[in-house]
Write a protein that holds these residues in place. Structure first.
Motif, PDB file in Angstrom:
ATOM      1  N   LYS A 510       0.830  -1.213   0.000  1.00 56.92           N
ATOM      2  CA  LYS A 510       0.000   0.000   0.000  1.00 56.92           C
ATOM      3  C   LYS A 510       0.860   1.257   0.000  1.00 56.92           C
ATOM      4  N   ASP A 574      -2.049  14.575  -9.707  1.00 58.90           N
ATOM      5  CA  ASP A 574      -1.586  13.276 -10.206  1.00 58.90           C
ATOM      6  C   ASP A 574      -0.621  12.650  -9.221  1.00 58.90           C
ATOM      7  N   THR A 577       3.868   7.831 -10.889  1.00 63.86           N
ATOM      8  CA  THR A 577       3.502   6.651 -11.674  1.00 63.86           C
ATOM      9  C   THR A 577       3.648   5.365 -10.861  1.00 63.86           C
ATOM     10  N   SER A 578       4.725   5.283 -10.055  1.00 62.78           N
ATOM     11  CA  SER A 578       4.986   4.007  -9.375  1.00 62.78           C
ATOM     12  C   SER A 578       3.911   3.654  -8.348  1.00 62.78           C
ATOM     13  N   ARG A 580       0.658   4.406  -8.825  1.00 62.94           N
ATOM     14  CA  ARG A 580      -0.682   4.412  -9.442  1.00 62.94           C
ATOM     15  C   ARG A 580      -1.365   3.049  -9.376  1.00 62.94           C
ATOM     16  N   THR A 581      -0.539   2.001  -9.335  1.00 62.17           N
ATOM     17  CA  THR A 581      -1.145   0.662  -9.297  1.00 62.17           C
ATOM     18  C   THR A 581      -1.339   0.169  -7.861  1.00 62.17           C
ATOM     19  N   MET A 582      -0.828   0.925  -6.881  1.00 58.68           N
ATOM     20  CA  MET A 582      -0.939   0.460  -5.488  1.00 58.68           C
ATOM     21  C   MET A 582      -2.253   0.935  -4.870  1.00 58.68           C
ATOM     22  N   PRO A 583      -2.833   0.117  -3.983  1.00 62.14           N
ATOM     23  CA  PRO A 583      -3.968   0.633  -3.205  1.00 62.14           C
ATOM     24  C   PRO A 583      -3.476   1.735  -2.263  1.00 62.14           C
ATOM     25  N   ARG A 584      -4.310   2.745  -2.028  1.00 66.84           N
ATOM     26  CA  ARG A 584      -3.802   3.936  -1.345  1.00 66.84           C
ATOM     27  C   ARG A 584      -4.603   4.291  -0.089  1.00 66.84           C
TER      28      ARG A 584
END
Ligand code: AVI
Length: 779
Positions: A510, A574, A577-578, A580-584
């Protein structure tokens, strides 16, 4: 401006690609068509309802029409184009009405002159109501009785009639406001009305790289003929402002001689400014040195944070030139809007573009009278995009092309700016001065404009965000260590006590996104507990300080990926990028949310939800309503640190804006206002005095105050309600044993792309009812 729920005027939602209520085709049922027809017709009457018969007759200028005429004209449209040709045995209500109520349809016969519509005292308002009812009954009967072939033929006419009526619904409001502006007593159309909540202040320019894009309407459902054919255009590279130009910025333009500098203006524009004597936007007037403007609620102080409105194309163009920018083309606007780059694109002000209103390649007007709808106006007008606060719900589209002549300013018209790589070379105006650089960095421009606008407002005020220069930030640090200032200490205690539970929210994989620079002890408590966390993203506008803090955290937590983002976190931004795919998980401690007006707090949570995405979690620290003595002491500490913190604002104005405040002649005042559920901080003038700032003079009466901060105190339930409004689901809350402070955990179940923002306007009063004892721990 404090928000109150509007009764007649509703806030427009962002658009779908077409209007929900009018998303009808020949496959829709007859009941659907009747429902759509009735809804649109009822909205017209709803807008007319607050108006007397006298209000409905007046025509205040040739471009505006009487309300009664609008109500009759849209009815004639159905009679002329639907009932007469298609309803067997239809009996025309009155043979004279086509002459009176035909607007511009040459093919439909002769008509009364437009500028003389205000002279039509007969038929009276009641007869127009009877006309509407007669036509309504006939339209319902036609839809019900038509065989399927006839039904298929009448649906497109019905559809354009409904969209046509919606356009007149907007004109009813703009025209009556113009009429009221001519009335010396400045009547209110709807007392208590207030401007729809905006996304907040935007300085940022979104980058739109060079590329070929499709514009125009190419979906199923209704659009006007002028929105097509869809075609491809080359757009960019440009930067386009995320936000609309504000009143505060416009005041800066005025103060800088914008209306007196011919080199800023197009030739026709300068002629118009002089002929009309324009010195400010439409409906603005100065009272005792402060600016007010006529709104639907009557005369109101100009709010520097709201979008500027009632400006002509000429003024928009001059402002852009002064700012060293320009207006977007309609293609740039459409591409940026479709890509989600624009805040407040809809529902506030129509935005002037620099595009002349011309046919798209391949456009052909339809044959017959309805072909006159758009095509014959394609000369001498400029395109506006978006929609306004007067646009009926469901009437906006990305491809919608509104158009007005360049001197028109009685519509709700404003602007956003575009920056172009070649801009510097294009601008050679001596009046440009240092403005563009200031606007780029934003902060200096805002501070000066906000101080001037805030001190011209009544009551005087300065936004609390300006407390935090270096000296102010140090003083705030001192405040957090004061014995009386409980929030920091108590919040830290709650975090420490629940560190394990918080760590569970932050497992491996996360990313933790903190709204703020992460400099506090609270961040460290969380980072120490969340050993597995994959990335930490502090977001703050102060880039340098942010970098320093990030360095310090990297040393302290060597295995943690620290990825600072320099951005205004009150707006959508924004993520790296690194992550963007992780749950936050979002983190917003310190009850800074209490310094936002409740609608802005809801707006912030909404934007945070968009930035964090679906399935995100948010942890927010919120100060609670409590015993007044405790609250009073926290903002009136014995050592006088809060007083120095407050007065530093004046010192900062002296330092940065060539201000001449005598600090000894102002004093700190803080008190709890239970009605608004907030601590208010003010600076009180000890004597009548005049203060000069950057060439402006401001008069203070003895005892007059500058309102410098609100610090809202919530109950657990009130905050949860606000979070729900912003699209979050409250899942947990921790409080201390005294119930003084709360930490909320919220879940974002909604798909960010489908979130439309807080739907209801918040009134601070809604917080005063809830009892502090509701601040219980909720499982
Ligand atoms: C930053 N913020 C949460 C503080 C508060 O309590 O509203 C600012 C402050 N103003 C006076 N004292 C502290």
């Amino acid at each position: 401006m404090p928000a109150a729920t509007s009764r007649v005027l509703k806030r427009s939602d962002p658009p779908s690609t077409s209007a929900p209520i009018l998303q009808l085709s020949a496959s829709a049922s007859r009941a659907d068509w009747i429902a759509a027809y009735e809804a649109v017709r009822a909205e017209t009457e709803r807008r007319a309802a607050p108006l007397s018969a006298e209000d409905q007759i007046v025509q205040s200028m040739p471009d505006a029409s009487p309300i009664k005429w609008h109500r009759a004209h849209v009815t004639w449209f159905f009679e002329q184009f639907l009932l007469v040709p298609y309803a067997a045995n239809y009996c025309v209500f009155d043979e004279r009405f086509p002459f009176l109520f035909n607007s511009y349809y040459v093919s439909a016969g002769p008509r009364h002159e437009r500028p003389r519509r205000g002279l039509i005292t007969r038929p009276d308002v009641e007869t127009v109501t009877a006309y509407r009812q007669h036509v309504d009954a006939a339209v319902r009967a036609l839809i019900t009785a038509a065989d399927s072939e006839l039904f298929a033929m009448v649906c497109p006419i019905l559809e354009i009639g409904l969209h046509h009526e919606q356009q007149h619904q907007e004109l009813m409001l703009t025209d009556i406001l113009h009429a009221f502006a001519q009335n010396p007593v400045l009547p209110a159309y709807e007392s208590g009305w207030c401007w729809p909540v905006t996304a907040g202040k935007a300085r940022a320019f979104a980058e739109l790289g060079e590329g070929v894009h499709a514009i125009g309407y190419d979906a199923d459902g209704f659009s006007y003929d002028n929105e097509g054919p869809a075609h491809r255009v080359l757009v960019g590279p440009i930067g386009i402002a995320r936000g609309l130009v504000t009143n505060g910025e416009w005041m800066h333009f005025m103060a800088d001689g914008g209306y007196e500098t011919p080199t800023l203006w197009l030739s026709d524009g300068w002629t118009t400014v002089q002929a009309e004597g324009w010195k400010a936007p439409g409906y603005w007037r100065q009272v005792d040195g402060a600016w007010f403007r006529l709104t639907f609620a009557g005369l109101e102080p100009v709010d520097p944070d709201l979008p500027v409105c009632h400006i002509s194309y000429y003024e928009a163009d001059a402002f852009a030139r002064w700012a060293g920018k320009h207006l977007p083309s309609e293609a740039e606007w459409e591409v940026a809007a479709r890509s989600g780059m624009l805040d407040d694109a809809f529902g506030h002000v129509w935005q002037w573009t620099r595009s002349a209103y011309l046919p798209y390649p391949g456009y052909r007007a339809a044959p017959g009278a309805l072909g006159e709808y758009n095509g014959k106006f394609m000369v001498n007008q400029m395109v506006l995009r978006g929609s306004s606060l007067a646009t009926p719900e469901g009437h906006a589209r990305y491809s919608y092309r509104n158009f007005f002549s360049p001197q028109a300013r009685w519509q709700f018209t404003g602007l956003r700016l575009v920056d172009h790589p070649d801009n510097a070379a294009m601008i050679a105006s001596p009046a440009r001065k240092a403005r563009p650089a200031e606007m780029e960095d934003g902060a200096a421009f805002d501070f000066a404009a906000d101080v001037v606008a805030g001190l011209q407002a009544r009551p005087k005020r300065i936004p609390s965000k300006y407390f935090y220069d270096i000296a102010g930030s140090r003083l705030f640090e001192e405040i957090t260590q004061l014995p009386e200032y409980y929030p920091t200490r108590v919040e830290r205690g709650i975090l420490a006590e629940n560190a394990e539970a918080i760590a569970k929210l932050l497992p491996a994989g996360k990313a933790l996104v903190e709204f703020g620079n992460g400099s506090s002890a609270k961040t460290r408590i969380v980072l120490r507990a969340a050993r597995e966390l994959s990335a930490y993203v502090p977001v703050d506008i102060a880039a340098e300080f942010l970098k320093e803090q990030a360095e310090a955290l990297r040393l302290e937590f060597p295995s943690l990926n620290v990825l600072p983002v320099a951005a205004d976190f009150t707006r959508a931004f924004d993520l790296p990028t690194s992550v963007r795919t992780m749950p936050r998980v979002g983190f917003f401690p310190g009850s800074t949310i209490g310094n936002f007006e409740p609608p802005d707090a809801a707006g912030f949570l909404h934007h945070a939800g968009q930035s964090l995405g679906k399935d995100a979690v948010m942890v927010v620290g919120v100060d609670l309503v409590k015993n007044e003595a405790v609250l009073h002491a926290a903002y009136n500490d014995a050592a006088g640190v809060t007083a120095r913190f407050n007065l530093n604002l004046l010192a900062r104005i002296n330092r940065e804006l060539d201000g001449h405040f005598d600090l000894g002649s102002f004093e700190h005042r803080a008190f709890f206002d239970r009605g608004h559920s907030r601590i208010e901080m003010h600076l009180v003038s000890r004597a009548a005095q005049r203060v000069k700032i950057d060439g402006h003079s401001f008069d203070f009466a003895e005892g007059e105050t500058i309102h410098t901060e609100n610090s809202y105190k919530y109950t657990v339930e009130a905050f949860r309600a606000l979070a729900r409004e912003a699209g979050w689901r409250p899942i947990k809350v921790w409080t201390d044993s005294d119930g003084w402070f709360s930490i909320h955990v919220l879940a974002n179940d909604t798909d960010a792309a489908n979130q439309t923002g807080p739907r209801r306007l918040w009134s601070a009063g809604s917080f005063s009812e809830a009892s502090p004892s509701s601040a219980a721990v909720v499982p």
